[in-house]
Design a protein around this motif. Sequence first.
Motif, mmCIF file in Angstrom:
data_model
loop_
_atom_site.group_PDB
_atom_site.id
_atom_site.type_symbol
_atom_site.label_atom_id
_atom_site.label_comp_id
_atom_site.label_asym_id
_atom_site.label_seq_id
_atom_site.Cartn_x
_atom_site.Cartn_y
_atom_site.Cartn_z
ATOM 1 N N PHE A 1 -114.954 -0.912 -31.467
ATOM 2 C CA PHE A 1 -114.065 -1.857 -30.789
ATOM 3 C C PHE A 1 -112.688 -1.887 -31.448
ATOM 4 O O PHE A 1 -111.669 -2.069 -30.777
ATOM 5 C CB PHE A 1 -114.687 -3.252 -30.781
ATOM 6 C CG PHE A 1 -116.125 -3.262 -30.327
ATOM 7 C CD1 PHE A 1 -116.516 -2.562 -29.195
ATOM 8 C CD2 PHE A 1 -117.087 -3.928 -31.053
ATOM 9 C CE1 PHE A 1 -117.845 -2.541 -28.795
ATOM 10 C CE2 PHE A 1 -118.418 -3.918 -30.658
ATOM 11 C CZ PHE A 1 -118.796 -3.217 -29.529
ATOM 12 N N GLU A 2 -112.649 -1.689 -32.769
ATOM 13 C CA GLU A 2 -111.367 -1.670 -33.471
ATOM 14 C C GLU A 2 -110.522 -0.495 -33.003
ATOM 15 O O GLU A 2 -109.312 -0.612 -32.825
ATOM 16 C CB GLU A 2 -111.595 -1.602 -34.990
ATOM 17 C CG GLU A 2 -112.267 -2.836 -35.572
ATOM 18 C CD GLU A 2 -111.546 -4.126 -35.220
ATOM 19 O OE1 GLU A 2 -110.308 -4.174 -35.365
ATOM 20 O OE2 GLU A 2 -112.216 -5.080 -34.773
ATOM 21 N N THR A 3 -111.164 0.654 -32.810
ATOM 22 C CA THR A 3 -110.458 1.832 -32.293
ATOM 23 C C THR A 3 -109.849 1.523 -30.936
ATOM 24 O O THR A 3 -108.691 1.857 -30.654
ATOM 25 C CB THR A 3 -111.430 3.028 -32.171
ATOM 26 O OG1 THR A 3 -112.024 3.283 -33.431
ATOM 27 C CG2 THR A 3 -110.708 4.270 -31.681
ATOM 28 N N SER A 4 -110.617 0.857 -30.079
ATOM 29 C CA SER A 4 -110.172 0.578 -28.712
ATOM 30 C C SER A 4 -108.946 -0.325 -28.679
ATOM 31 O O SER A 4 -108.089 -0.197 -27.801
ATOM 32 C CB SER A 4 -111.312 -0.079 -27.926
ATOM 33 O OG SER A 4 -112.449 0.748 -27.923
ATOM 34 N N LYS A 5 -108.862 -1.251 -29.646
ATOM 35 C CA LYS A 5 -107.742 -2.202 -29.659
ATOM 36 C C LYS A 5 -106.408 -1.504 -29.873
ATOM 37 O O LYS A 5 -105.356 -2.022 -29.492
ATOM 38 C CB LYS A 5 -107.970 -3.250 -30.748
ATOM 39 C CG LYS A 5 -109.094 -4.237 -30.423
ATOM 40 C CD LYS A 5 -109.372 -5.163 -31.596
ATOM 41 C CE LYS A 5 -110.562 -6.069 -31.290
ATOM 42 N NZ LYS A 5 -110.942 -6.904 -32.461
ATOM 43 N N LYS A 6 -106.434 -0.309 -30.472
ATOM 44 C CA LYS A 6 -105.193 0.408 -30.761
ATOM 45 C C LYS A 6 -104.720 1.235 -29.569
ATOM 46 O O LYS A 6 -103.597 1.735 -29.560
ATOM 47 C CB LYS A 6 -105.406 1.342 -31.960
ATOM 48 C CG LYS A 6 -105.858 0.633 -33.234
ATOM 49 C CD LYS A 6 -106.269 1.664 -34.290
ATOM 50 C CE LYS A 6 -106.890 0.990 -35.500
ATOM 51 N NZ LYS A 6 -107.472 1.961 -36.459
ATOM 52 N N LEU A 7 -105.559 1.392 -28.551
ATOM 53 C CA LEU A 7 -105.269 2.355 -27.481
ATOM 54 C C LEU A 7 -104.718 1.714 -26.216
ATOM 55 O O LEU A 7 -103.966 2.324 -25.476
ATOM 56 C CB LEU A 7 -106.544 3.144 -27.155
ATOM 57 C CG LEU A 7 -107.060 3.974 -28.326
ATOM 58 C CD1 LEU A 7 -108.499 4.389 -28.112
ATOM 59 C CD2 LEU A 7 -106.194 5.203 -28.531
ATOM 60 N N LYS A 8 -105.141 0.503 -25.928
ATOM 61 C CA LYS A 8 -104.646 -0.317 -24.824
ATOM 62 C C LYS A 8 -104.599 0.418 -23.490
ATOM 63 O O LYS A 8 -105.585 0.492 -22.795
ATOM 64 C CB LYS A 8 -103.292 -0.926 -25.198
ATOM 65 C CG LYS A 8 -103.413 -1.895 -26.369
ATOM 66 C CD LYS A 8 -102.225 -2.811 -26.482
ATOM 67 C CE LYS A 8 -102.483 -3.845 -27.572
ATOM 68 N NZ LYS A 8 -101.329 -4.745 -27.743
ATOM 69 N N CYS B 1 -119.267 8.811 -28.755
ATOM 70 C CA CYS B 1 -118.369 9.699 -29.511
ATOM 71 C C CYS B 1 -116.997 9.779 -28.846
ATOM 72 O O CYS B 1 -115.956 9.749 -29.520
ATOM 73 C CB CYS B 1 -118.977 11.090 -29.643
ATOM 74 S SG CYS B 1 -120.276 11.209 -30.892
ATOM 75 N N ALA B 2 -116.989 9.874 -27.518
ATOM 76 C CA ALA B 2 -115.718 9.961 -26.793
ATOM 77 C C ALA B 2 -114.906 8.680 -26.966
ATOM 78 O O ALA B 2 -113.706 8.723 -27.279
ATOM 79 C CB ALA B 2 -115.983 10.233 -25.311
ATOM 80 N N LEU B 3 -115.551 7.523 -26.773
ATOM 81 C CA LEU B 3 -114.823 6.250 -26.823
ATOM 82 C C LEU B 3 -114.418 5.902 -28.251
ATOM 83 O O LEU B 3 -113.375 5.289 -28.479
ATOM 84 C CB LEU B 3 -115.675 5.148 -26.200
ATOM 85 C CG LEU B 3 -115.977 5.360 -24.703
ATOM 86 C CD1 LEU B 3 -116.985 4.337 -24.200
ATOM 87 C CD2 LEU B 3 -114.705 5.316 -23.866
ATOM 88 N N TRP B 4 -115.217 6.282 -29.236
ATOM 89 C CA TRP B 4 -114.858 6.112 -30.653
ATOM 90 C C TRP B 4 -113.558 6.864 -30.944
ATOM 91 O O TRP B 4 -112.720 6.412 -31.724
ATOM 92 C CB TRP B 4 -116.002 6.650 -31.503
ATOM 93 C CG TRP B 4 -115.792 6.681 -32.990
ATOM 94 C CD1 TRP B 4 -114.979 7.515 -33.697
ATOM 95 C CD2 TRP B 4 -116.432 5.850 -33.967
ATOM 96 N NE1 TRP B 4 -115.082 7.267 -35.049
ATOM 97 C CE2 TRP B 4 -115.965 6.247 -35.248
ATOM 98 C CE3 TRP B 4 -117.371 4.817 -33.891
ATOM 99 C CZ2 TRP B 4 -116.402 5.642 -36.424
ATOM 100 C CZ3 TRP B 4 -117.804 4.230 -35.073
ATOM 101 C CH2 TRP B 4 -117.311 4.629 -36.313
ATOM 102 N N SER B 5 -113.404 8.018 -30.295
ATOM 103 C CA SER B 5 -112.279 8.924 -30.588
ATOM 104 C C SER B 5 -111.043 8.644 -29.737
ATOM 105 O O SER B 5 -110.018 9.296 -29.922
ATOM 106 C CB SER B 5 -112.720 10.373 -30.372
ATOM 107 O OG SER B 5 -113.898 10.644 -31.080
ATOM 108 N N GLY B 6 -111.164 7.713 -28.787
ATOM 109 C CA GLY B 6 -110.040 7.450 -27.894
ATOM 110 C C GLY B 6 -109.928 8.453 -26.762
ATOM 111 O O GLY B 6 -108.870 8.602 -26.149
ATOM 112 N N ALA B 7 -111.009 9.169 -26.487
ATOM 113 C CA ALA B 7 -111.030 10.157 -25.404
ATOM 114 C C ALA B 7 -111.304 9.467 -24.066
ATOM 115 O O ALA B 7 -111.469 8.241 -23.999
ATOM 116 C CB ALA B 7 -112.091 11.212 -25.692
ATOM 117 N N THR B 8 -111.371 10.245 -23.000
ATOM 118 C CA THR B 8 -111.659 9.727 -21.659
ATOM 119 C C THR B 8 -113.020 10.236 -21.197
ATOM 120 O O THR B 8 -113.340 11.411 -21.379
ATOM 121 C CB THR B 8 -110.581 10.186 -20.657
ATOM 122 O OG1 THR B 8 -109.305 9.652 -21.075
ATOM 123 C CG2 THR B 8 -110.881 9.691 -19.248
ATOM 124 N N VAL B 9 -113.793 9.333 -20.597
ATOM 125 C CA VAL B 9 -115.120 9.673 -20.074
ATOM 126 C C VAL B 9 -115.100 9.517 -18.558
ATOM 127 O O VAL B 9 -114.794 8.440 -18.040
ATOM 128 C CB VAL B 9 -116.218 8.745 -20.647
ATOM 129 C CG1 VAL B 9 -117.591 9.189 -20.136
ATOM 130 C CG2 VAL B 9 -116.199 8.734 -22.164
#
Length: 491
Positions: free
Chosen positions: A5-12, A203-211
């Motif tokens: 979730f912390e990773t996601s907060k940086k990507l917006k 793995c994709a969402l942890w990395s900021g990738a698109t699924v």
Amino acid sequence: MLSLFETSKKLKEKVAIIDQSGAYSYEKLLAKSHGIASYLLEKKNDLNQIRVAFMVSPGFDYIAVQWGIWRAGGIAVPLCVTYPFNSLQYVIEDTEADFLVVGAEFEEILSPYQQDPKIKFISTKDFQTAEKKTLPDISKDRGAMILYTSGTTSLPKGVLTTHANIEAQISTLVDSWRWNSSDYTLSILPLHHVHGIINVNSCALWSGATVQFLPQFDAKTIFEIFMEGRVNVFMAVPTIYFKLISYYDTLSKESQKAITDRLKTFRLMVSGSAALPISVMERWYQISGHYLLERYGMTEIGMAISNPYQGERRAGHIGQALQGVEVRLCDEQDNEIPLDKPGEIQIKGPSVFKAYWGKPEATAKAFTKDGWFKTGDIAVMEAGYFKILGRDSIDIIKSGGYKISALEIEEVIRTHPSIKDCGVVGVPDEEWGEKVVAALVTKAAIDIESLNRWIREKIPAYKTPRKYLIVEDLPRNTMGKVTKNELKKLF
């Protein structure tokens, strides 16, 4: 897990998920999952590891519900969307779920629970009314998810993993397989299984990738999505690669060339959840320019062994231990043996599950006295790479004093030009202990006597099947793995 979730907060505004209803940013995913968590909490401050079973179609809502459960402090129990009611009932009642979250399309099959006083039935439509609450701080040693074993050898067991276990499983693969924010993957695997949940989506969402989600397998649609030019990471089971090859072979030379040119631009292609036939690996290489990365894992451990991201991917082998994972081979008394001798794979590390849910005896039996998890899979190391010989209870046939690998025999039979697929098992026999038998899926009419002679030219006589059945297809579970107990029943 909470690092996700912390990773996601940086990507917006970065697109996290694409499904049939549209594209959704990481910001929208966080907001939706926060609302779901708030609804589940009601007047509580923390779900405190309450089990929340959910049956939601693959896509944005699925991920939002899963994240919402985690963020509220619950244990997520994903249900298979293709299971009959009895199988769903087994999971719901075995986990003693307090909540059941249901997508609109599944309300009918789960309707018996709508009036059940022991469980709160929640439609995904209900989440629209949630007011956002302050979410709890959750320690990583708490339970996060219960997934059920495939049940190929016995009644399915609930595998309880903690947030720390899941975080270790994800971060190991992100590092080993070089996931990054520019990646774009296609999610087509069942989402009640570690392959789809961890290896692809998490793995994709942890990395900021698109699924991008494709709810139902369709070879034509998959190739059309590939040709759009965005997908660069693809993971599937051997059955899917086999079906993609079959469809590819029906296309015109022009279409085939266009697909091959496109596939060559992919960064990574992975196969798992069942043994990859060498013939499929070689044919896919001809089509795509990629040797599929084959790896080894289980519901209980995530991924433990993998062929390298860079370096030789050896057909018929699962590779080497992943970083942070300890692997050893042991005899039947759990004594460690040299890696060049066949033995049971035993695993230790932070990715290994906490317990079988509600089954302390089964949990104790699954570990050695010094804390190694006993996988039940037999392997040997050949020139630095582990090779699976089979599952001790199913793929290792004990016949006439020999221990015979069913997987080895299957690999030989599949190379015959008239064989499409096969399954080899051992059946009880007074003379031999177990008799080697084979079920065959054929491409054309075949003479069994001539097939038997052909096999005996390839492998020793004691490994040659003593009985054959011609079948239309092999019995499989939802991950495409042959259910060998069902196969035995055919004999």
